[in-house]
Design a protein around this motif. Structure first.
Motif, PDB file in Angstrom:
ATOM      1  N   LEU A  38       0.833  -1.207   0.000  1.00 28.64           N
ATOM      2  CA  LEU A  38       0.000   0.000   0.000  1.00 28.64           C
ATOM      3  C   LEU A  38       0.866   1.255   0.000  1.00 28.64           C
ATOM      4  N   LEU A  39       1.934   1.243   0.818  1.00 27.97           N
ATOM      5  CA  LEU A  39       2.822   2.400   0.888  1.00 27.97           C
ATOM      6  C   LEU A  39       3.461   2.692  -0.467  1.00 27.97           C
ATOM      7  N   LYS A  40       3.807   1.651  -1.201  1.00 22.60           N
ATOM      8  CA  LYS A  40       4.410   1.835  -2.524  1.00 22.60           C
ATOM      9  C   LYS A  40       3.455   2.541  -3.476  1.00 22.60           C
ATOM     10  N   GLN A  41       2.160   2.381  -3.229  1.00 23.15           N
ATOM     11  CA  GLN A  41       1.169   3.013  -4.100  1.00 23.15           C
ATOM     12  C   GLN A  41       0.633   4.319  -3.518  1.00 23.15           C
ATOM     13  N   GLY A  42       1.222   4.777  -2.404  1.00 22.80           N
ATOM     14  CA  GLY A  42       0.863   6.069  -1.854  1.00 22.80           C
ATOM     15  C   GLY A  42      -0.237   6.053  -0.816  1.00 22.80           C
ATOM     16  N   TYR A  43      -0.557   4.896  -0.262  1.00 23.40           N
ATOM     17  CA  TYR A  43      -1.589   4.802   0.775  1.00 23.40           C
ATOM     18  C   TYR A  43      -0.912   4.601   2.134  1.00 23.40           C
ATOM     19  N   ARG A  44      -1.311   5.413   3.098  1.00 22.16           N
ATOM     20  CA  ARG A  44      -0.691   5.326   4.423  1.00 22.16           C
ATOM     21  C   ARG A  44      -1.047   4.030   5.139  1.00 22.16           C
ATOM     22  N   ASP A  45      -2.326   3.641   5.069  1.00 23.70           N
ATOM     23  CA  ASP A  45      -2.753   2.389   5.691  1.00 23.70           C
ATOM     24  C   ASP A  45      -4.044   1.926   5.027  1.00 23.70           C
ATOM     25  N   GLU A  46      -4.551   0.809   5.519  1.00 22.10           N
ATOM     26  CA  GLU A  46      -5.730   0.189   4.900  1.00 22.10           C
ATOM     27  C   GLU A  46      -7.007   1.005   5.037  1.00 22.10           C
ATOM     28  N   SER A  47      -7.048   1.946   5.985  1.00 17.91           N
ATOM     29  CA  SER A  47      -8.258   2.752   6.172  1.00 17.91           C
ATOM     30  C   SER A  47      -8.553   3.631   4.961  1.00 17.91           C
ATOM     31  N   GLU A  48      -7.559   3.865   4.103  1.00 20.10           N
ATOM     32  CA  GLU A  48      -7.742   4.674   2.905  1.00 20.10           C
ATOM     33  C   GLU A  48      -8.163   3.837   1.696  1.00 20.10           C
ATOM     34  N   VAL A  49      -8.333   2.526   1.917  1.00 19.02           N
ATOM     35  CA  VAL A  49      -8.602   1.605   0.802  1.00 19.02           C
ATOM     36  C   VAL A  49      -9.997   1.006   0.924  1.00 19.02           C
ATOM     37  N   LEU A  50     -10.760   1.106  -0.146  1.00 13.34           N
ATOM     38  CA  LEU A  50     -12.082   0.472  -0.193  1.00 13.34           C
ATOM     39  C   LEU A  50     -11.952  -1.013  -0.489  1.00 13.34           C
ATOM     40  N   LEU A  51     -11.101  -1.337  -1.462  1.00 17.88           N
ATOM     41  CA  LEU A  51     -10.924  -2.737  -1.861  1.00 17.88           C
ATOM     42  C   LEU A  51      -9.517  -2.926  -2.395  1.00 17.88           C
ATOM     43  N   ALA A  52      -8.862  -4.010  -1.975  1.00 11.20           N
ATOM     44  CA  ALA A  52      -7.544  -4.372  -2.487  1.00 11.20           C
ATOM     45  C   ALA A  52      -7.563  -5.854  -2.847  1.00 11.20           C
ATOM     46  N   LEU A  53      -7.138  -6.162  -4.070  1.00 10.45           N
ATOM     47  CA  LEU A  53      -7.174  -7.532  -4.579  1.00 10.45           C
ATOM     48  C   LEU A  53      -5.768  -7.980  -4.969  1.00 10.45           C
ATOM     49  N   TRP A  54      -5.430  -9.217  -4.605  1.00  5.79           N
ATOM     50  CA  TRP A  54      -4.131  -9.795  -4.945  1.00  5.79           C
ATOM     51  C   TRP A  54      -4.320 -10.803  -6.063  1.00  5.79           C
ATOM     52  N   ASP A  55      -3.465 -10.718  -7.099  1.00  6.13           N
ATOM     53  CA  ASP A  55      -3.621 -11.573  -8.277  1.00  6.13           C
ATOM     54  C   ASP A  55      -2.754 -12.818  -8.254  1.00  6.13           C
ATOM     55  N   GLY A  56      -2.130 -13.100  -7.115  1.00 10.60           N
ATOM     56  CA  GLY A  56      -1.293 -14.293  -7.020  1.00 10.60           C
ATOM     57  C   GLY A  56       0.148 -14.031  -7.362  1.00 10.60           C
ATOM     58  N   ASP A  57       0.460 -12.818  -7.814  1.00 11.37           N
ATOM     59  CA  ASP A  57       1.839 -12.449  -8.137  1.00 11.37           C
ATOM     60  C   ASP A  57       2.276 -11.335  -7.195  1.00 11.37           C
ATOM     61  N   ALA A  58       3.038 -10.390  -7.696  1.00 11.28           N
ATOM     62  CA  ALA A  58       3.480  -9.289  -6.846  1.00 11.28           C
ATOM     63  C   ALA A  58       2.528  -8.108  -6.910  1.00 11.28           C
ATOM     64  N   LYS A  59       1.487  -8.225  -7.718  1.00 13.52           N
ATOM     65  CA  LYS A  59       0.593  -7.090  -7.948  1.00 13.52           C
ATOM     66  C   LYS A  59      -0.533  -7.050  -6.925  1.00 13.52           C
ATOM     67  N   LEU A  60      -0.775  -5.849  -6.391  1.00 14.05           N
ATOM     68  CA  LEU A  60      -1.897  -5.613  -5.508  1.00 14.05           C
ATOM     69  C   LEU A  60      -2.740  -4.503  -6.142  1.00 14.05           C
ATOM     70  N   THR A  61      -3.932  -4.855  -6.609  1.00 20.09           N
ATOM     71  CA  THR A  61      -4.822  -3.886  -7.246  1.00 20.09           C
ATOM     72  C   THR A  61      -5.635  -3.190  -6.168  1.00 20.09           C
ATOM     73  N   VAL A  62      -5.502  -1.861  -6.098  1.00 23.09           N
ATOM     74  CA  VAL A  62      -6.090  -1.093  -4.999  1.00 23.09           C
ATOM     75  C   VAL A  62      -7.127  -0.108  -5.518  1.00 23.09           C
ATOM     76  N   PHE A  63      -8.276  -0.068  -4.835  1.00 19.24           N
ATOM     77  CA  PHE A  63      -9.328   0.904  -5.126  1.00 19.24           C
ATOM     78  C   PHE A  63      -9.485   1.807  -3.902  1.00 19.24           C
ATOM     79  N   PRO A  64      -9.327   3.128  -4.081  1.00 23.34           N
ATOM     80  CA  PRO A  64      -9.345   4.040  -2.933  1.00 23.34           C
ATOM     81  C   PRO A  64     -10.706   4.158  -2.275  1.00 23.34           C
ATOM     82  N   MET A  65     -10.697   4.546  -1.019  1.00 21.15           N
ATOM     83  CA  MET A  65     -11.936   4.730  -0.273  1.00 21.15           C
ATOM     84  C   MET A  65     -12.758   5.874  -0.847  1.00 21.15           C
ATOM     85  N   ARG A  66     -12.073   6.946  -1.264  1.00 17.52           N
ATOM     86  CA  ARG A  66     -12.743   8.094  -1.858  1.00 17.52           C
ATOM     87  C   ARG A  66     -12.378   8.169  -3.330  1.00 17.52           C
ATOM     88  N   ALA A  67     -13.384   8.462  -4.162  1.00 13.52           N
ATOM     89  CA  ALA A  67     -13.160   8.502  -5.594  1.00 13.52           C
ATOM     90  C   ALA A  67     -12.142   9.556  -5.988  1.00 13.52           C
TER      91      ALA A  67
END
Length: 234
Positions: A200-229
């Motif tokens: 999350l920090l690598k993508q600019g999010y301080r912690d999980e409270s700023e994230v609505l949804l985060a999905l892991w694809d089985g690799d190194a990628k974490l797809t993140v959707f922010p809490m606020r649009a």
């Protein structure tokens, strides 16, 4: 006082009917409406009607309750029978009907399906086939959906057609929902909470409270959707 008593009894009966419906639904298994057979559809409507009667029948609620249980058990019994017997399955769910094959429309099967040409053409257009010459076979399934097999020149190109071997995709696993970590999913995936927070920090999010949804694809990628649009990663 009598009104309050009546309201209380109705509320209790309604809650009981909801509980029974929930238990019967879990027992019968979940199906989408499009996957239901005619028997499933009729049974579902009947059970719903009986449940509504149970919620308002305050003098003898045992009668609709008994009917509710009988209908539920009958549905479960028939479902078990059709899963074990091919003949019973054909009798209850019906058989697929070939409506078109190799450029020929089967009029007899259209009649059996109670479907006219306009309805058939509508199904074709809904599936993207505005030119029937592109269709090799059309089959009416037992749930009322028409399946199409396109002719080879008109089917979508696949990687195997081009001798490509793409990497197999994996189902994305949710690691964060509504600003909260899902430790069970993270552990089962072989990761740790600390790894998720670093991603999350690598993508600019301080912690999980700023994230609505985060999905892991089985690799190194974490797809993140922010809490606020309006929130954009830094």
């Amino acid at each position: 006082m009598e009104i309050l008593r009546s309201v209380g009894l109705t509320a209790a009966a309604s809650a009981a009917s909801i509980l029974v419906l929930f238990l019967l639904t879990k027992l019968m298994g979940s199906k989408q409406v499009s996957q239901m057979t005619m028997f499933d559809y009729i049974t579902g409507i009947t059970i719903g009607s009986v449940a509504a009667e149970m919620a308002t029948e305050l003098e003898e609620p045992s009668k609709p309750l008994t009917a509710l249980v009988i209908y539920g058990l009958a549905a479960v019994g028939i479902s078990m029978l059709t899963s074990k017997s091919v003949r019973a399955r054909s009798a209850v769910t019906g058989k697929p009907l070939v409506l078109l094959d190799n450029g020929v429309i089967d009029r007899d099967n259209l009649k059996k399906a109670r479907m006219d040409l306009n309805e058939f053409l509508t199904f074709c257009r809904m599936s993207g086939y505005f030119d029937l010459s592109q269709v090799q076979t059309a089959v009416l399934e037992h749930n009322g959906v028409v399946s199409f097999l396109p002719k080879e020149p008109y089917r979508p190109t696949t990687p195997s057609d081009m001798d490509l071997k793409p990497k197999q995709s994996r189902v994305q696993i949710p690691f964060i929902m509504d600003g909260k970590l899902l430790p069970d999913n993270i552990t089962q995936a072989g990761r740790e909470d600390a790894w998720v927070r670093r991603a999350l920090l690598k993508q600019g999010y301080r912690d999980e409270s700023e994230v609505l949804l985060a999905l892991w694809d089985g690799d190194a990628k974490l797809t993140v959707f922010p809490m606020r649009a309006s929130r954009l990663p830094e």
